[in-house]
Structures are given as structure tokens and as C-alpha cells.
Design an enzyme around this catalytic site. Structure first.
Site, PDB file in Angstrom:
ATOM      1  N   GLY A 120       0.833  -1.221   0.000  1.00  0.00           N
ATOM      2  CA  GLY A 120       0.000   0.000   0.000  1.00  0.00           C
ATOM      3  C   GLY A 120       0.853   1.251   0.000  1.00  0.00           C
ATOM      4  NE  ARG A 149      -6.208   8.287   3.857  1.00  0.00           N
ATOM      5  CZ  ARG A 149      -7.195   8.278   2.941  1.00  0.00           C
ATOM      6  NH1 ARG A 149      -7.422   9.356   2.225  1.00  0.00           N
ATOM      7  NH2 ARG A 149      -7.955   7.223   2.761  1.00  0.00           N
ATOM      8  CG  HIS A 167     -10.804   8.185  11.847  1.00  0.00           C
ATOM      9  ND1 HIS A 167     -11.498   7.671  12.908  1.00  0.00           N
ATOM     10  CD2 HIS A 167      -9.515   7.794  12.012  1.00  0.00           C
ATOM     11  CE1 HIS A 167     -10.664   6.990  13.691  1.00  0.00           C
ATOM     12  NE2 HIS A 167      -9.459   7.051  13.168  1.00  0.00           N
ATOM     13  CG  HIS A 168      -8.994  10.390   6.983  1.00  0.00           C
ATOM     14  ND1 HIS A 168      -9.262   9.612   5.892  1.00  0.00           N
ATOM     15  CD2 HIS A 168      -8.365   9.568   7.873  1.00  0.00           C
ATOM     16  CE1 HIS A 168      -8.804   8.397   6.092  1.00  0.00           C
ATOM     17  NE2 HIS A 168      -8.250   8.339   7.297  1.00  0.00           N
ATOM     18  CE  LYS A 225     -11.245   4.361  10.279  1.00  0.00           C
ATOM     19  NZ  LYS A 225     -10.246   3.406   9.720  1.00  0.00           N
TER      20      LYS A 225
HETATM   21  N1  LIG Z   1      -3.329   0.502  12.834  1.00  0.00           N
HETATM   22  C1  LIG Z   1      -3.090   1.811  12.688  1.00  0.00           C
HETATM   23  O1  LIG Z   1      -2.365   2.446  13.504  1.00  0.00           O
HETATM   24  C2  LIG Z   1      -3.661   2.520  11.501  1.00  0.00           C
HETATM   25  C3  LIG Z   1      -4.436   1.822  10.625  1.00  0.00           C
HETATM   26  N2  LIG Z   1      -4.903   2.419   9.481  1.00  0.00           N
HETATM   27  C4  LIG Z   1      -5.611   1.548   8.547  1.00  0.00           C
HETATM   28  O2  LIG Z   1      -4.752   1.311   7.443  1.00  0.00           O
HETATM   29  C5  LIG Z   1      -5.536   1.055   6.273  1.00  0.00           C
HETATM   30  C6  LIG Z   1      -5.081   1.955   5.134  1.00  0.00           C
HETATM   31  O3  LIG Z   1      -5.377   3.294   5.470  1.00  0.00           O
HETATM   32  P1  LIG Z   1      -4.949   4.502   4.492  1.00  0.00           P
HETATM   33  O4  LIG Z   1      -3.497   4.447   4.212  1.00  0.00           O
HETATM   34  O5  LIG Z   1      -5.531   5.732   5.077  1.00  0.00           O
HETATM   35  O6  LIG Z   1      -5.767   4.105   3.172  1.00  0.00           O
HETATM   36  P2  LIG Z   1      -5.531   4.623   1.675  1.00  0.00           P
HETATM   37  O7  LIG Z   1      -6.831   4.428   0.997  1.00  0.00           O
HETATM   38  O8  LIG Z   1      -4.895   5.951   1.657  1.00  0.00           O
HETATM   39  O9  LIG Z   1      -4.461   3.579   1.087  1.00  0.00           O
HETATM   40  C7  LIG Z   1      -4.782   2.235   0.902  1.00  0.00           C
HETATM   41  C8  LIG Z   1      -3.655   1.552   0.160  1.00  0.00           C
HETATM   42  O10 LIG Z   1      -3.987   0.183   0.027  1.00  0.00           O
HETATM   43  C9  LIG Z   1      -4.053  -0.174  -1.331  1.00  0.00           C
HETATM   44  N3  LIG Z   1      -5.159  -1.107  -1.549  1.00  0.00           N
HETATM   45  C10 LIG Z   1      -6.452  -0.923  -1.217  1.00  0.00           C
HETATM   46  N4  LIG Z   1      -7.184  -1.983  -1.586  1.00  0.00           N
HETATM   47  C11 LIG Z   1      -6.315  -2.830  -2.192  1.00  0.00           C
HETATM   48  C12 LIG Z   1      -6.467  -4.105  -2.826  1.00  0.00           C
HETATM   49  N5  LIG Z   1      -7.657  -4.723  -2.887  1.00  0.00           N
HETATM   50  N6  LIG Z   1      -5.355  -4.693  -3.330  1.00  0.00           N
HETATM   51  C13 LIG Z   1      -4.153  -4.103  -3.251  1.00  0.00           C
HETATM   52  N7  LIG Z   1      -3.956  -2.880  -2.682  1.00  0.00           N
HETATM   53  C14 LIG Z   1      -5.028  -2.270  -2.172  1.00  0.00           C
HETATM   54  C15 LIG Z   1      -4.250   1.116  -2.112  1.00  0.00           C
HETATM   55  O11 LIG Z   1      -3.747   0.961  -3.430  1.00  0.00           O
HETATM   56  P3  LIG Z   1      -4.165   2.000  -4.592  1.00  0.00           P
HETATM   57  O12 LIG Z   1      -3.365   3.254  -4.316  1.00  0.00           O
HETATM   58  O13 LIG Z   1      -3.748   1.355  -5.857  1.00  0.00           O
HETATM   59  O14 LIG Z   1      -5.650   2.178  -4.461  1.00  0.00           O
HETATM   60  C16 LIG Z   1      -3.435   2.075  -1.251  1.00  0.00           C
HETATM   61  O15 LIG Z   1      -2.067   1.978  -1.569  1.00  0.00           O
HETATM   62  C17 LIG Z   1      -6.986   1.251   6.698  1.00  0.00           C
HETATM   63  O16 LIG Z   1      -7.555  -0.007   7.015  1.00  0.00           O
HETATM   64  C18 LIG Z   1      -6.874   2.111   7.967  1.00  0.00           C
HETATM   65  O17 LIG Z   1      -7.966   1.975   8.835  1.00  0.00           O
HETATM   66  C19 LIG Z   1      -4.649   3.717   9.202  1.00  0.00           C
HETATM   67  C20 LIG Z   1      -3.912   4.472  10.071  1.00  0.00           C
HETATM   68  C21 LIG Z   1      -3.338   3.941  11.279  1.00  0.00           C
HETATM   69  O1  LIG Z   2      -8.053   5.051   8.826  1.00  0.00           O
HETATM   70  C1  LIG Z   2      -7.372   5.746   9.611  1.00  0.00           C
HETATM   71  O2  LIG Z   2      -6.923   6.861   9.298  1.00  0.00           O
HETATM   72  C2  LIG Z   2      -7.083   5.205  10.933  1.00  0.00           C
HETATM   73  N1  LIG Z   2      -7.458   3.979  11.175  1.00  0.00           N
HETATM   74  C3  LIG Z   2      -7.237   3.236  12.356  1.00  0.00           C
HETATM   75  C4  LIG Z   2      -8.565   2.788  12.935  1.00  0.00           C
HETATM   76  O3  LIG Z   2      -9.472   2.410  12.156  1.00  0.00           O
HETATM   77  O4  LIG Z   2      -8.713   2.762  14.144  1.00  0.00           O
HETATM   78  C5  LIG Z   2      -6.314   3.910  13.340  1.00  0.00           C
HETATM   79  C6  LIG Z   2      -6.305   5.415  13.315  1.00  0.00           C
HETATM   80  O5  LIG Z   2      -7.350   5.899  14.103  1.00  0.00           O
HETATM   81  C7  LIG Z   2      -6.332   6.004  11.925  1.00  0.00           C
END
Ligand SMILES: NC(=O)C1=CN([C@@H]2O[C@H](COP(=O)(O)OP(=O)(O)OC[C@H]3O[C@@H](n4cnc5c(N)ncnc54)[C@H](OP(=O)(O)O)[C@@H]3O)[C@@H](O)[C@H]2O)C=CC1
Ligand SMILES: O=C(O)C1=N[C@H](C(=O)O)C[C@H](O)C1
Length: 259
Positions: free
Chosen positions: A11, A15, A150-151, A154
Site C-alpha cells: 500500500g 496515506r 476521522h478524515h 476512511k
Molecule cells: N493501525 C493503525 O495504527 C492505523 C491503521 N490504518 C488503517 O490502514 C488502512 C489503510 O489506510 P490509508 O493508508 O488511510 O488508506 P488509503 O486508501 O490511503 O491507502 C490504501 C492503500 O492500500 C491499497 N489497496 C487498497 N485496496 C487494495 C487491494 N484490494 N489490493 C491491493 N492494494 C489495495 C491502495 O492501493 P491503490 O493506491 O492502488 O488504491 C493504497 O495503496 C486502513 O484499514 C486504515 O484503517 C490507518 C492508520 C493507522
Molecule cells: O483510517 C485511519 O486513518 C485510521 N485507522 C485506524 C482505525 O481504524 O482505528 C487507526 C487510526 O485511528 C487512523
């Protein structure tokens, strides 16, 4: 692995993927073995070339990373984890929104290689979880409501962190058996419920509040993420720890409590 880890990032153009690459570029103890993204990306991110995700299994074999860090979506996370099981490469995922079946599939992967799944890689949220459990045990009859913000990009609601907080709360308060999502119309509160509220807007990195109310007083325990770098740093810390663990199922507490 004393000199640091070689991490693979999925990914990469998301973000969080971008944050993980930026955090890796800042650290001497983390090298990027390779990065992949579903959509092809021509430009580098934080100086790293981005490969198409279709090459993931081939790159796992040729580059032999110490650990994979995944922030994508539930379906892709399971696909990446399955490839890690075959290659016996430890897998850290911060992805949220898994179904129960999806979590079971990740558990199966953890029989072959180390898997660390955390809904939030912030140390402040780890502290919040412990504070919430202690606080609600001290006021056992109070009402509890969980609100997350959240943003606007999400996908999943409520957030993974909110679901984790709800499970924590339910493990202490066994009398709370119903999660009520939002409230509208003729909908008075009942004794056995936890209210759950999800707000979306702008670029809020992540806020979680647990409101505890009763007996003419209100206690509010809140965490606000200043920006996403905290999640990336926590995930890389977890990755450095997981790279040395045997096959099994781990969470963020396992990593930070062992540091
Ligand atoms: N545990 C934690 O501390 C945190 C968890 N998160 C979680 O992380 C995840 C990602 O969040 P975020 O970065 O904001 O999301 P984004 O939508 O910004 O990015 C998602 C990424 O995953 C890729 N992706 C999505 N679906 C697929 C698929 N089916 N096959 C392959 N690649 C895929 C996208 O590719 P493409 O660009 O090609 O679409 C992109 O690169 C979420 O589930 C979020 O809740 C977020 C922040 C903190
Ligand atoms: O999607 C996000 O941005 C985030 N996702 C995680 C969640 O679903 O709890 C963690 C964080 O809050 C940011």
C-alpha cells in the site's frame, strides 16, 4: 538482526504507506527491501521505487525482507499475509475492517509465520486502552459512549480502534451487551448499551473519546493523533520486534511491553 531490519511495504502510495516509507527513510535501523502498490506509480516515494503489487510474491522470494508492513484493505492484507506464510516472512498489519472470517484467515497465517495485528500503532492509544479499563472498573454502573472522528477518506466505521476499545470495555463490563450505533427518533438509552458514534470530515488523523457518565459527574478519556507519523513509527517499532519472533499471533502490547 542487531544492525536493523529490511522491511517490505505494501500500500506504498496510500496515506499510511507513504508515512511508513517516510519514517523508514528517517531511520538508520530500517532499510526498505521493496515497496509495492496496487496501482502502478512512476515516481519514487521518499526516494524508494514503487513496484506493482502483482510482483509481491516474486519480490518476497528474491529480496528476502525481514518483515512486511501492511496498511491496505482487508482483502489485500489477507492476500499479502498468505504470501508471507508461504515465504515464512513475518507480517505486521495495521489494516482495519476485517470480517471475523478475515481475522480467522490471519490466525491461520500465524501458524506458519509471526503475525502482528494492531488497530492502532500509537503509544498514546495503548495508554488510553489501559486507562479506560482501569477507569471503568472503578465506576461500574456508569454509562459509556465511544466516539471516533476521522478524515473523509476512511472506508470502515466504526474505526478499528473504536472496535478494540469496545471489546476492552465489554471485557470489564459484562453487563454491557449491546452496541448502539448512533441514536435517532424515539430512542432512549437502555442500561445494557454502549453508544457508538463515528464522525467523518476533512483530514482528521484520528480521535477517540470514551465518555463515562453517572452519579452527577462525567469522565472523558480522549486521544487525538496529531498526524499519521505516530502510526508509522509505531508500526516500524513493532516490525523491528516481530522480525525476531517465532510463528504466532501478536499484538502491539506484545511489542512495546517487551521493548
Ligand atoms: N493501525 C493503525 O495504527 C492505523 C491503521 N490504518 C488503517 O490502514 C488502512 C489503510 O489506510 P490509508 O493508508 O488511510 O488508506 P488509503 O486508501 O490511503 O491507502 C490504501 C492503500 O492500500 C491499497 N489497496 C487498497 N485496496 C487494495 C487491494 N484490494 N489490493 C491491493 N492494494 C489495495 C491502495 O492501493 P491503490 O493506491 O492502488 O488504491 C493504497 O495503496 C486502513 O484499514 C486504515 O484503517 C490507518 C492508520 C493507522
Ligand atoms: O483510517 C485511519 O486513518 C485510521 N485507522 C485506524 C482505525 O481504524 O482505528 C487507526 C487510526 O485511528 C487512523
Amino acid at each position: 538482526m542487531g544492525d536493523g531490519i529490511r522491511v517490505a511495504v505494501t500500500g506504498a502510495n496510500g496515506r499510511m504507506g507513504r508515512e511508513v516509507l517516510a519514517a523508514a527513510a528517517d531511520r538508520k535501523d530500517v532499510a526498505v527491501a521493496f515497496a509495492v502498490n496496487r496501482s502502478s506509480i512512476e515516481e519514487t516515494i521518499s526516494g524508494y521505487k514503487i513496484n506493482n503489487a502483482s510482483k509481491f510474491a516474486t519480490l518476497l522470494a528474491s529480496e528476502s525482507p525481514d518483515v512486511v508492513v501492511d496498511f491496505t484493505g482487508p482483502e489485500s492484507a489477507i492476500q499479502y499475509a498468505t504470501a508471507c506464510a508461504e515465504a515464512m516472512v513475518p507480517f505486521v498489519t495495521g489494516t482495519t475492517g476485517f470480517s471475523d472470517e478475515g481475522v480467522e484467515q490471519l490466525h491461520s497465517v500465524s501458524e506458519e509465520t509471526a503475525v502482528l495485528k494492531a488497530t492502532n500503532f500509537s503509544r498514546g492509544v495503548a495508554a488510553l486502552r489501559r486507562a479506560v479499563q482501569e477507569a471503568i472498573a472503578a465506576v461500574p454502573s456508569y454509562d459509556i459512549e465511544v466516539t471516533e472522528t476521522h478524515h473523509n477518506g476512511k472506508q470502515d466505521a466504526p474505526s478499528g480502534t473504536a472496535n478494540t476499545l469496545l471489546s476492552d470495555i465489554e471485557s470489564v463490563r459484562e453487563d454491557l451487551t449491546e452496541r448502539v450505533h448512533g441514536r435517532e427518533g424515539d430512542a432512549p438509552r437502555t442500561a445494557g448499551e454502549i453508544g457508538v458514534h463515528a464522525r467523518r470530515g476533512g483530514d482528521v488523523a484520528g480521535e477517540h473519546e470514551v465518555l463515562v457518565a453517572g452519579n452527577n459527574e462525567v469522565l472523558s478519556l480522549t486521544h487525538r493523533a496529531g498526524d499519521r507519523s505516530i502510526f508509522a513509527i509505531g508500526a516500524l517499532d513493532a516490525a523491528a520486534w516481530l522480525a525476531e519472533q517465532p510463528a504466532g499471533w501478536y499484538d502491539f502490547f506484545d511489542a512495546i511491553d517487551d521493548a
